[in-house]
Design an enzyme around this catalytic site. Sequence first.
Site, PDB file in Angstrom:
ATOM      1  N   TYR A   1       0.822  -1.214   0.000  1.00 36.43           N
ATOM      2  CA  TYR A   1       0.000   0.000   0.000  1.00 36.43           C
ATOM      3  C   TYR A   1       0.853   1.259   0.000  1.00 36.43           C
ATOM      4  CZ  TYR A   1      -4.236  -2.667   0.831  1.00 36.43           C
ATOM      5  OH  TYR A   1      -5.302  -3.515   0.697  1.00 36.43           O
TER       6      TYR A   1
ATOM      7  N   CYS B   1      -1.805   1.359  10.561  1.00 35.04           N
ATOM      8  CA  CYS B   1      -0.793   2.164  11.262  1.00 35.04           C
ATOM      9  C   CYS B   1      -1.110   2.532  12.700  1.00 35.04           C
ATOM     10  CB  CYS B   1      -0.541   3.458  10.499  1.00 35.04           C
ATOM     11  SG  CYS B   1       0.380   3.195   8.996  1.00 35.04           S
TER      12      CYS B   1
HETATM   13  C1  UDX Z   1      -3.090   7.058   8.697  1.00 30.90           C
HETATM   14  C2  UDX Z   1      -2.514   8.479   8.694  1.00 30.90           C
HETATM   15  O1  UDX Z   1      -3.582   9.411   8.447  1.00 30.90           O
HETATM   16  C3  UDX Z   1      -1.429   8.604   7.645  1.00 30.90           C
HETATM   17  O2  UDX Z   1      -0.835   9.901   7.716  1.00 30.90           O
HETATM   18  C4  UDX Z   1      -0.381   7.538   7.893  1.00 30.90           C
HETATM   19  O3  UDX Z   1       0.590   7.581   6.874  1.00 30.90           O
HETATM   20  C5  UDX Z   1      -1.005   6.165   7.935  1.00 30.90           C
HETATM   21  O4  UDX Z   1      -2.048   6.118   8.902  1.00 30.90           O
HETATM   22  P1  UDX Z   1      -4.822   5.730   7.182  1.00 30.90           P
HETATM   23  O5  UDX Z   1      -4.730   4.667   8.235  1.00 30.90           O
HETATM   24  O6  UDX Z   1      -4.687   5.334   5.751  1.00 30.90           O
HETATM   25  O7  UDX Z   1      -3.708   6.853   7.439  1.00 30.90           O
HETATM   26  O8  UDX Z   1      -6.252   6.444   7.302  1.00 30.90           O
HETATM   27  P2  UDX Z   1      -6.861   7.646   8.164  1.00 30.90           P
HETATM   28  O9  UDX Z   1      -7.612   8.523   7.229  1.00 30.90           O
HETATM   29  O10 UDX Z   1      -5.869   8.285   9.030  1.00 30.90           O
HETATM   30  O11 UDX Z   1      -7.950   6.905   9.069  1.00 30.90           O
HETATM   31  C6  UDX Z   1      -7.594   6.000  10.091  1.00 30.90           C
HETATM   32  C7  UDX Z   1      -8.829   5.512  10.822  1.00 30.90           C
HETATM   33  O12 UDX Z   1      -9.426   6.551  11.585  1.00 30.90           O
HETATM   34  C8  UDX Z   1      -9.945   4.997   9.908  1.00 30.90           C
HETATM   35  O13 UDX Z   1     -10.518   3.836  10.442  1.00 30.90           O
HETATM   36  C9  UDX Z   1     -10.949   6.141   9.893  1.00 30.90           C
HETATM   37  O14 UDX Z   1     -12.253   5.723   9.603  1.00 30.90           O
HETATM   38  C10 UDX Z   1     -10.821   6.643  11.309  1.00 30.90           C
HETATM   39  N1  UDX Z   1     -11.253   8.045  11.472  1.00 30.90           N
HETATM   40  C11 UDX Z   1     -10.607   9.040  10.799  1.00 30.90           C
HETATM   41  C12 UDX Z   1     -12.303   8.348  12.353  1.00 30.90           C
HETATM   42  O15 UDX Z   1     -12.882   7.456  12.974  1.00 30.90           O
HETATM   43  N2  UDX Z   1     -12.664   9.660  12.507  1.00 30.90           N
HETATM   44  C13 UDX Z   1     -12.046  10.687  11.853  1.00 30.90           C
HETATM   45  O16 UDX Z   1     -12.427  11.843  12.062  1.00 30.90           O
HETATM   46  C14 UDX Z   1     -10.975  10.356  10.972  1.00 30.90           C
HETATM   47  P1  ADP Z   2       2.543  -1.339   3.593  1.00 32.72           P
HETATM   48  O1  ADP Z   2       1.119  -1.039   3.924  1.00 32.72           O
HETATM   49  O2  ADP Z   2       3.500  -0.772   4.615  1.00 32.72           O
HETATM   50  O3  ADP Z   2       2.927  -0.987   2.202  1.00 32.72           O
HETATM   51  P2  ADP Z   2       2.249  -4.152   2.853  1.00 32.72           P
HETATM   52  O4  ADP Z   2       2.041  -5.309   3.765  1.00 32.72           O
HETATM   53  O5  ADP Z   2       1.107  -3.735   1.964  1.00 32.72           O
HETATM   54  O6  ADP Z   2       2.726  -2.930   3.768  1.00 32.72           O
HETATM   55  O7  ADP Z   2       3.509  -4.420   1.904  1.00 32.72           O
HETATM   56  C1  ADP Z   2       4.716  -4.973   2.288  1.00 32.72           C
HETATM   57  C2  ADP Z   2       5.238  -5.834   1.123  1.00 32.72           C
HETATM   58  O8  ADP Z   2       6.602  -6.183   1.402  1.00 32.72           O
HETATM   59  C3  ADP Z   2       4.479  -7.145   0.892  1.00 32.72           C
HETATM   60  O9  ADP Z   2       3.964  -7.173  -0.421  1.00 32.72           O
HETATM   61  C4  ADP Z   2       5.561  -8.248   1.108  1.00 32.72           C
HETATM   62  O10 ADP Z   2       5.405  -9.356   0.232  1.00 32.72           O
HETATM   63  C5  ADP Z   2       6.839  -7.472   0.819  1.00 32.72           C
HETATM   64  N1  ADP Z   2       8.064  -8.041   1.418  1.00 32.72           N
HETATM   65  C6  ADP Z   2       8.272  -8.436   2.699  1.00 32.72           C
HETATM   66  N2  ADP Z   2       9.547  -8.860   2.888  1.00 32.72           N
HETATM   67  C7  ADP Z   2      10.179  -8.720   1.682  1.00 32.72           C
HETATM   68  C8  ADP Z   2      11.518  -8.987   1.203  1.00 32.72           C
HETATM   69  N3  ADP Z   2      12.463  -9.446   2.028  1.00 32.72           N
HETATM   70  N4  ADP Z   2      11.795  -8.750  -0.100  1.00 32.72           N
HETATM   71  C9  ADP Z   2      10.824  -8.266  -0.930  1.00 32.72           C
HETATM   72  N5  ADP Z   2       9.568  -7.990  -0.551  1.00 32.72           N
HETATM   73  C10 ADP Z   2       9.235  -8.214   0.731  1.00 32.72           C
END
Ligand code: UDX
Ligand code: ADP
Length: 479
Positions: free
Chosen positions: A11, A272
Amino acid sequence: MVKICCIGAGYVGGPTMAVIALKCPDIEVAVVDISVSRITAWNSDQLPIYEPGLEDVVKSCRGKNLFFSTDVEKHVSEADIIFVSVNTPTKTRGLGAGKAADLTYWESAARMIADVSKSDKIVVEKSTVPVKTAEAIEKILTHNSKGVNYQILSNPEFLAEGTAIEDLFAPDRVLIGGRETPDGQRAIKALKDVYAHWVPEERILCTNLWSAELSKLAANAFLAQRISSVNAMSALCESTGADVAQVSHAVGKDTRIGHKFLNSSVGFGGSCFQKDILNLVYICECNGLLEVANYWKQVIKVNDYQKNRFVNRIVSSMFNTVSGKKIAILGFAFKKDTGDTRETPAIDVCKGLLGDKANLSIYDPQVTEEQIQRDLSMNKFDWDHPVHLQPMSPSSVKQVSVVWDVYEAAKGAHGLCILTEWDEFKNLDYKQIYDNMPKPAFVFDGRNVVDPHKLREIGFIVYSIGKPLDSWLKDMPAV
Ligand code: UDX
Ligand code: ADP
């Protein structure tokens, strides 16, 4: 031509590298992964992740200066700058279990870089890692350097899913941390030059390594803390007759607080927030800062409380039992505009209802049945491993059916639970849905997407998080 390689096509790695390739036609970008199925998907018309705008970006540079490959070693050895964006699961065993990050994948990536490198490299931490990871990686690389010079940078990614492309096009800031040595500063400059292709200079912040690593954990902890704060208020609103949306609006008008990220919900999810706070807690504990650790732990406790409270509201409203009753789950992703289910509150809510023997019919426009079954049968924290290390054929949960039509999900259900704020849930034909449900018919809105007054006019008993309670719910305990 500068060559970039990103290890990990997930991602973060996928969208970030696609945007770098788009904005820097003079740079060649290779995204590599050990997962063959992920790379095959990145090279097909069906990308492995759903993200608005991503497909257009990938299609315009794939095969030109953007490549997806499983030949990890070749691309790593050829690259000048290597981003590492691999999984960092929460440890489930041993020292720090349930809190500390498991750096197994990071360490194996670092050892592989050391094995195959013949020219100097800048190694960039992209996946969120605990503070001081850079130092550990630096040790692995320099102890195996064979004359190659490595510079480690921390460049945490702040994109949010669902808006990843917008966030990457116009980031609030890009953060680059590096060593305060001449070589370290040169490495920072090289990475800064990449982002400077499209990000204004004043938005590119350069710090030392530890500040960059900690800033990422801190930013996520602050954001999550806002949601737990407003969710804690939602419980009080329900008890006092206040409306959490009105309270948030009034509070957010204070420019020192601001209006963003104040929507009360069934709880935060995503890959996260919880993981990063647990990491922060662990680091605090390791440094003897127990009060600080407890402060941040509370953010997660309130999030768990909010999910439990929601389940309790459902069960207590339905005469204290959901056993054998069909309940429709509308939305399973952790937020709208993504198919990602990592740490989605829907998992805990569904597990809670299944624990009370409900039959669930789940609809989400972007999440597959296989993913939902996998999520509901997986242990806590197991989701964060590369796909090939996860259970191949997860046992499916019998009380769960997954459907592709929202009206099908709702037909014959005693209650509807809205768990993701998909726009389409705002304008469903709720009269038709009501007519096809046994009475009393309930709506439990965990995202405040429906108008409770309109639904009450139709005949529904409505529970909306943090809103004045329906008389039906008033005397029923949910805490
Ligand atoms: C988060 C951070 O925003 C981003 O900067 C970091 O890189 C990764 O983590 P993300 O997890 O993709 O991003 O989504 P985010 O929009 O932050 O939402 C996180 C959670 O909080 C979701 O479940 C969302 O529904 C919830 N949320 C968000 C609430 O419940 N209320 C709000 O007002 C905002
Ligand atoms: P993020 O949300 O942080 O991007 P993901 O779980 O979506 O995390 O992606 C992590 C990717 O890293 C996975 O697709 C996994 O297959 C890959 N990965 C893990 N270890 C290795 C490695 N040693 N070499 C190459 N790819 C790897």
